[in-house]
Write an enzyme that holds these catalytic residues in place. Structure first.
Site, PDB file in Angstrom:
ATOM      1  NE  ARG A  58      80.327  75.011   1.607  1.00  0.00           N
ATOM      2  CZ  ARG A  58      81.410  74.509   2.102  1.00  0.00           C
ATOM      3  NH1 ARG A  58      82.285  74.300   0.946  1.00  0.00           N
ATOM      4  NH2 ARG A  58      81.573  74.105   3.273  1.00  0.00           N
ATOM      5  CB  THR A  59      78.542  81.484   4.490  1.00  0.00           C
ATOM      6  OG1 THR A  59      78.425  80.299   3.925  1.00  0.00           O
ATOM      7  CG2 THR A  59      78.296  82.697   4.163  1.00  0.00           C
TER       8      THR A  59
HETATM    9  C1  NCD Z   1      76.111  75.928   6.569  1.00  0.00           C
HETATM   10  C2  NCD Z   1      75.939  77.321   7.962  1.00  0.00           C
HETATM   11  O1  NCD Z   1      77.207  77.324   8.315  1.00  0.00           O
HETATM   12  O2  NCD Z   1      75.188  77.067   8.281  1.00  0.00           O
HETATM   13  N1  NCD Z   1      77.066  76.338   5.862  1.00  0.00           N
HETATM   14  C3  NCD Z   1      77.165  76.879   5.153  1.00  0.00           C
HETATM   15  O3  NCD Z   1      77.052  78.210   5.227  1.00  0.00           O
HETATM   16  N2  NCD Z   1      77.098  76.727   4.030  1.00  0.00           N
HETATM   17  C4  NCD Z   1      75.898  74.575   6.366  1.00  0.00           C
HETATM   18  C5  NCD Z   1      76.860  74.114   8.040  1.00  0.00           C
HETATM   19  O4  NCD Z   1      77.571  74.203   9.257  1.00  0.00           O
HETATM   20  O5  NCD Z   1      75.819  72.493   7.939  1.00  0.00           O
END
Ligand code: NCD
Length: 263
Positions: free
Chosen positions: A45-46
């Site tokens: 996602r990021t």
């Molecule tokens: C999170 C992260 O990378 O901290 N993911 C994200 O960016 N949405 C949550 C996770 O990895 O549990």
């Protein structure tokens, strides 16, 4: 189809705020910028939402999504990698394995550094997406009850969201337990960060769901493991897919702000 024949056809407050947004985003924004996505940890996602946000704003992206294929595999230190990429691009999105690395990168970088998660430290753009989601729902970011369930110690999304909500009542549930969760406006579930040594599992069960108020929302930064059963996805209280979409919009806002002509 919407005609605009008379001023009476216009939703004036909406158009005033929309014009303000467009001015900030598309008029003052400098096009042709290049963003580097530098990821030392996995991401769906990021990294993708930053890339999509940049493309939607008319910019370009250099993706180093697996540092094992970069000079990092040859032993290059973080500072050298940051300085190098800063000569090729206009901003760096950095996901790193250890808390404090984003600050180390920012210290030497010639271009803005955006922390996309530093170990068990922080994850500010996820939090901005979370705040946007909460604000859309309740119209405020204070006087709410927020219950965090999951990996409180190692969850960086929890750390940043906790910091950002100083005027809310917060509950933290970090042990595996079957008891009823406290009545809340927001339930924020997270995955067990096994890669940071956390253990156990958290599951939202029928007996929990029965006690979640109707007006409440259930959030999760994703990826999920077994915290939320997929059959809950169509429940009107589930907000995690909207949260992702809000992440894209918020990252467009963050990038537009960084590249704004006014800076
Ligand atoms: C999170 C992260 O990378 O901290 N993911 C994200 O960016 N949405 C949550 C996770 O990895 O549990």
């Amino acid at each position: 189809m919407k005609h605009l024949v008379s001023i009476s056809d216009a939703d004036i407050p909406h158009l005033l705020s929309s014009a303000h947004c467009i001015e900030n985003t598309f008029i003052n924004y400098k096009f042709n910028k290049i963003l580097t996505n530098l990821f030392y940890e996995p991401s769906t996602r990021t990294s993708s939402s930053f890339a999509s946000a940049m493309y939607k704003l008319g910019g370009k992206v250099i993706s180093i999504n697996d540092v094992n294929y970069s000079s990092v595999a040859k032993g290059e230190n973080l500072e050298d990698t940051i300085r190098t990429m800063g000569t090729f691009c206009d901003a760096i999105v950095l996901r790193s394995r250890t808390a404090g690395e984003a600050a180390r990168a920012a210290f030497v970088s010639e271009v803005p550094v955006i922390n996309a998660g530093d170990g068990n430290g922080e994850h500010p753009t996820q939090t901005l997406a979370d705040l946007y989601t909460i604000h859309k729902e309740f119209g405020r970011l204070d006087n709410l009850t927020v219950t965090f369930v999951g990996d409180i110690e190692n969850g960086r999304t929890v750390h940043s969201l906790d910091k950002a909500l100083p005027d809310c009542e917060k509950n933290f549930i970090d042990t595996f337990d079957k008891s009823i969760w406290p009545a809340s406006d927001v339930y924020y579930l997270t995955r067990v960060q096994k890669e940071r040594g956390s253990e156990g599992s958290y599951r939202m069960r029928k007996e929990h769901i029965k006690h979640i108020p109707e007006h409440a929302i259930v959030m999760h930064p994703f990826p999920r493991n077994e915290e939320i059963p997929t059959w809950f996805d169509n429940d009107p209280r589930a907000r995690y897919f909207q949260q992702m979409r809000n992440g894209l919009i918020m990252r467009m806002a963050v990038l537009a702000d960084i590249f704004s002509n006014e800076k």
